[in-house]
Design a protein around this motif. Sequence first.
Motif, PDB file in Angstrom:
ATOM      1  N   LEU A  58       0.802  -1.215   0.000  1.00 28.35           N
ATOM      2  CA  LEU A  58       0.000   0.000   0.000  1.00 28.35           C
ATOM      3  C   LEU A  58       0.837   1.267   0.000  1.00 28.35           C
ATOM      4  CD1 LEU A  58      -2.819   1.296   0.214  1.00 28.35           C
ATOM      5  CD2 LEU A  58      -2.600   1.143   2.696  1.00 28.35           C
ATOM      6  N   VAL A  59       1.794   1.389   0.940  1.00 25.88           N
ATOM      7  CA  VAL A  59       2.566   2.619   1.073  1.00 25.88           C
ATOM      8  C   VAL A  59       3.431   2.857  -0.164  1.00 25.88           C
ATOM      9  CG1 VAL A  59       4.321   3.801   2.442  1.00 25.88           C
ATOM     10  CG2 VAL A  59       2.527   2.490   3.590  1.00 25.88           C
ATOM     11  N   THR A  60       4.104   1.822  -0.637  1.00 24.16           N
ATOM     12  CA  THR A  60       4.911   1.952  -1.857  1.00 24.16           C
ATOM     13  C   THR A  60       4.044   2.355  -3.039  1.00 24.16           C
ATOM     14  OG1 THR A  60       6.440   0.264  -1.033  1.00 24.16           O
ATOM     15  CG2 THR A  60       6.518   0.764  -3.380  1.00 24.16           C
ATOM     16  N   LYS A  61       2.841   1.802  -3.096  1.00 23.00           N
ATOM     17  CA  LYS A  61       1.899   2.150  -4.167  1.00 23.00           C
ATOM     18  C   LYS A  61       1.559   3.639  -4.128  1.00 23.00           C
ATOM     19  CE  LYS A  61      -2.801   1.056  -5.712  1.00 23.00           C
ATOM     20  NZ  LYS A  61      -3.964   0.139  -5.515  1.00 23.00           N
ATOM     21  N   ILE A  62       1.302   4.173  -2.951  1.00 19.70           N
ATOM     22  CA  ILE A  62       0.985   5.601  -2.801  1.00 19.70           C
ATOM     23  C   ILE A  62       2.159   6.451  -3.258  1.00 19.70           C
ATOM     24  CG2 ILE A  62       0.533   7.432  -1.112  1.00 19.70           C
ATOM     25  CD1 ILE A  62      -1.089   5.344   0.481  1.00 19.70           C
ATOM     26  N   PHE A  63       3.364   6.076  -2.850  1.00 23.17           N
ATOM     27  CA  PHE A  63       4.547   6.856  -3.227  1.00 23.17           C
ATOM     28  C   PHE A  63       4.809   6.785  -4.733  1.00 23.17           C
ATOM     29  CE2 PHE A  63       6.153   6.317   1.316  1.00 23.17           C
ATOM     30  CZ  PHE A  63       5.844   7.625   1.656  1.00 23.17           C
ATOM     31  N   ASP A 120      10.748   5.250   4.351  1.00 27.98           N
ATOM     32  CA  ASP A 120       9.707   4.259   4.665  1.00 27.98           C
ATOM     33  C   ASP A 120      10.277   2.857   4.689  1.00 27.98           C
ATOM     34  OD1 ASP A 120       7.141   2.749   4.603  1.00 27.98           O
ATOM     35  OD2 ASP A 120       7.691   2.466   2.494  1.00 27.98           O
ATOM     36  N   ARG A 121      11.047   2.504   3.662  1.00 29.51           N
ATOM     37  CA  ARG A 121      11.651   1.161   3.614  1.00 29.51           C
ATOM     38  C   ARG A 121      12.689   0.980   4.719  1.00 29.51           C
ATOM     39  NH1 ARG A 121       9.048  -2.340   2.315  1.00 29.51           N
ATOM     40  NH2 ARG A 121       7.690  -0.888   3.370  1.00 29.51           N
ATOM     41  N   PHE A 122      13.421   2.059   5.056  1.00 33.75           N
ATOM     42  CA  PHE A 122      14.406   1.999   6.133  1.00 33.75           C
ATOM     43  C   PHE A 122      13.714   1.718   7.473  1.00 33.75           C
ATOM     44  CE2 PHE A 122      16.649   4.307   9.529  1.00 33.75           C
ATOM     45  CZ  PHE A 122      17.881   3.674   9.496  1.00 33.75           C
ATOM     46  N   CYS A 123      12.617   2.432   7.737  1.00 36.59           N
ATOM     47  CA  CYS A 123      11.886   2.227   8.995  1.00 36.59           C
ATOM     48  C   CYS A 123      11.295   0.822   9.079  1.00 36.59           C
ATOM     49  CB  CYS A 123      10.770   3.265   9.130  1.00 36.59           C
ATOM     50  SG  CYS A 123      11.346   4.954   9.350  1.00 36.59           S
ATOM     51  N   THR A 124      10.860   0.280   7.933  1.00 40.66           N
ATOM     52  CA  THR A 124      10.242  -1.049   7.920  1.00 40.66           C
ATOM     53  C   THR A 124      11.275  -2.163   8.045  1.00 40.66           C
ATOM     54  OG1 THR A 124       8.444  -0.218   6.531  1.00 40.66           O
ATOM     55  CG2 THR A 124       8.743  -2.600   6.614  1.00 40.66           C
ATOM     56  N   VAL A 125      12.341  -2.085   7.272  1.00 42.17           N
ATOM     57  CA  VAL A 125      13.304  -3.182   7.197  1.00 42.17           C
ATOM     58  C   VAL A 125      14.359  -3.109   8.290  1.00 42.17           C
ATOM     59  CG1 VAL A 125      15.048  -4.279   5.727  1.00 42.17           C
ATOM     60  CG2 VAL A 125      12.941  -3.389   4.715  1.00 42.17           C
ATOM     61  N   ILE A 129       9.912  -0.181  12.875  1.00 42.02           N
ATOM     62  CA  ILE A 129       9.063   0.643  13.742  1.00 42.02           C
ATOM     63  C   ILE A 129       7.820   1.144  13.007  1.00 42.02           C
ATOM     64  CG2 ILE A 129      10.986   1.437  15.171  1.00 42.02           C
ATOM     65  CD1 ILE A 129      10.979   4.044  13.572  1.00 42.02           C
ATOM     66  N   TRP A 130       7.632   0.704  11.752  1.00 40.67           N
ATOM     67  CA  TRP A 130       6.464   1.164  11.003  1.00 40.67           C
ATOM     68  C   TRP A 130       5.208   0.516  11.573  1.00 40.67           C
ATOM     69  CZ3 TRP A 130       6.194   5.335   8.479  1.00 40.67           C
ATOM     70  CH2 TRP A 130       5.223   5.580   7.509  1.00 40.67           C
ATOM     71  N   LYS A 138      -1.504   4.119   5.711  1.00 42.28           N
ATOM     72  CA  LYS A 138      -2.044   4.906   4.595  1.00 42.28           C
ATOM     73  C   LYS A 138      -2.104   6.384   4.953  1.00 42.28           C
ATOM     74  CE  LYS A 138      -6.113   5.200   1.581  1.00 42.28           C
ATOM     75  NZ  LYS A 138      -7.443   4.610   1.285  1.00 42.28           N
ATOM     76  N   ARG A 139      -2.586   6.701   6.163  1.00 41.68           N
ATOM     77  CA  ARG A 139      -2.676   8.107   6.586  1.00 41.68           C
ATOM     78  C   ARG A 139      -1.299   8.748   6.670  1.00 41.68           C
ATOM     79  NH1 ARG A 139      -6.696   6.082  10.196  1.00 41.68           N
ATOM     80  NH2 ARG A 139      -5.140   6.048  11.861  1.00 41.68           N
ATOM     81  N   CYS A 140      -0.321   8.012   7.194  1.00 42.48           N
ATOM     82  CA  CYS A 140       1.046   8.555   7.296  1.00 42.48           C
ATOM     83  C   CYS A 140       1.639   8.828   5.906  1.00 42.48           C
ATOM     84  CB  CYS A 140       1.939   7.585   8.060  1.00 42.48           C
ATOM     85  SG  CYS A 140       1.565   7.449   9.820  1.00 42.48           S
ATOM     86  N   ALA A 141       1.444   7.895   4.984  1.00 42.11           N
ATOM     87  CA  ALA A 141       1.993   8.064   3.633  1.00 42.11           C
ATOM     88  C   ALA A 141       1.323   9.231   2.913  1.00 42.11           C
ATOM     89  CB  ALA A 141       1.806   6.776   2.832  1.00 42.11           C
TER      90      ALA A 141
END
Length: 306
Positions: A58-63, A120-125, A129-130, A138-141
């Motif tokens: 979802l987040v990558t899609k928005i970006f 975003d990817r740094f926080c996730t991988v 902490i995502w 979705k709201r954050c992105a």
Amino acid sequence: MDYDYNSTDEDGYIVQIACQALDFSTITGAVFIIIFIVSVIGNGLLLCILFTFEQFYLVTKIFIINLACSDLIFAASVPFWAAYHLHHWILGDFLCKFFIWVHFSGLYSSIFVLTAMTVDRFCTVVLNIWPNNNQRKKRCAIGACVVIWVISIGIAVYDAFKMEVSDDYYCEVSYSDELGYYFQIPLLLFVPIAIIIFCNCAIIYAILRSANRTRHKALSIVFCIVVAYIICWGPYNIVLLIKDWYRPRDCEEMERLDVVYHICRMLAFSHCCMNPLLCMLTQKFRSHLCSKPCLRPSTIKRLVLP
């Protein structure tokens, strides 16, 4: 076309030398038109797929949607720069400012969206902490993209108001703003690039240490998009810095620098075509593109053949 530039003689004095400029107007104009056509078609198809492709993160899609919009906005100004190279600027002062605003809005939003994608990817991988809640993600992105567009459009307005059409029909900066220039270059180029490089190095290190690397395949799209940006825009910005600081000793050096500048500029502008091409390299995007009824070979054959 003849032009003068400042050089330094053997005694350290600044002297003015007249040189014959190489004519790149026809080549640049033709390349810019091709870039515009490919970008509009590619990013249009990419947006069509993203708005109907439900099985994408979802987040990558928005970006990526926002990145495609940035590329389309940037590409919208390219035909006018093509006409500018071929016939000088004939559209007046207002449109000179307007298309500078369009140009830089697309440029700034692109680098900021890339930075947000990487963080975003740094926080996730790396940091893990995502938030797990999809609606919160979705709201954050979306919130990050809104802030990016507000900042990009605001800075682009500042750039636009510095432009005006001169008596010899050039759309150029009307006054020197060295403080603003040296503030914008680090803030809008070096800081985002430094963040992107740091985050990607940390991501690669975390993936190499991970026992299950297959779950990080989705990162390849983001990584390729970032690499494409650096390859396209990096040389151009380096050449701009060289042109600002380096004083050629003769016309031959000036001509070589001018050739490199025009090549790097065309490479930089071509970046607005790259993201759709990179996304289409993935199997998921290709299969979804071919699954659309309007793009199936049988449908195209019925439309073309009587």
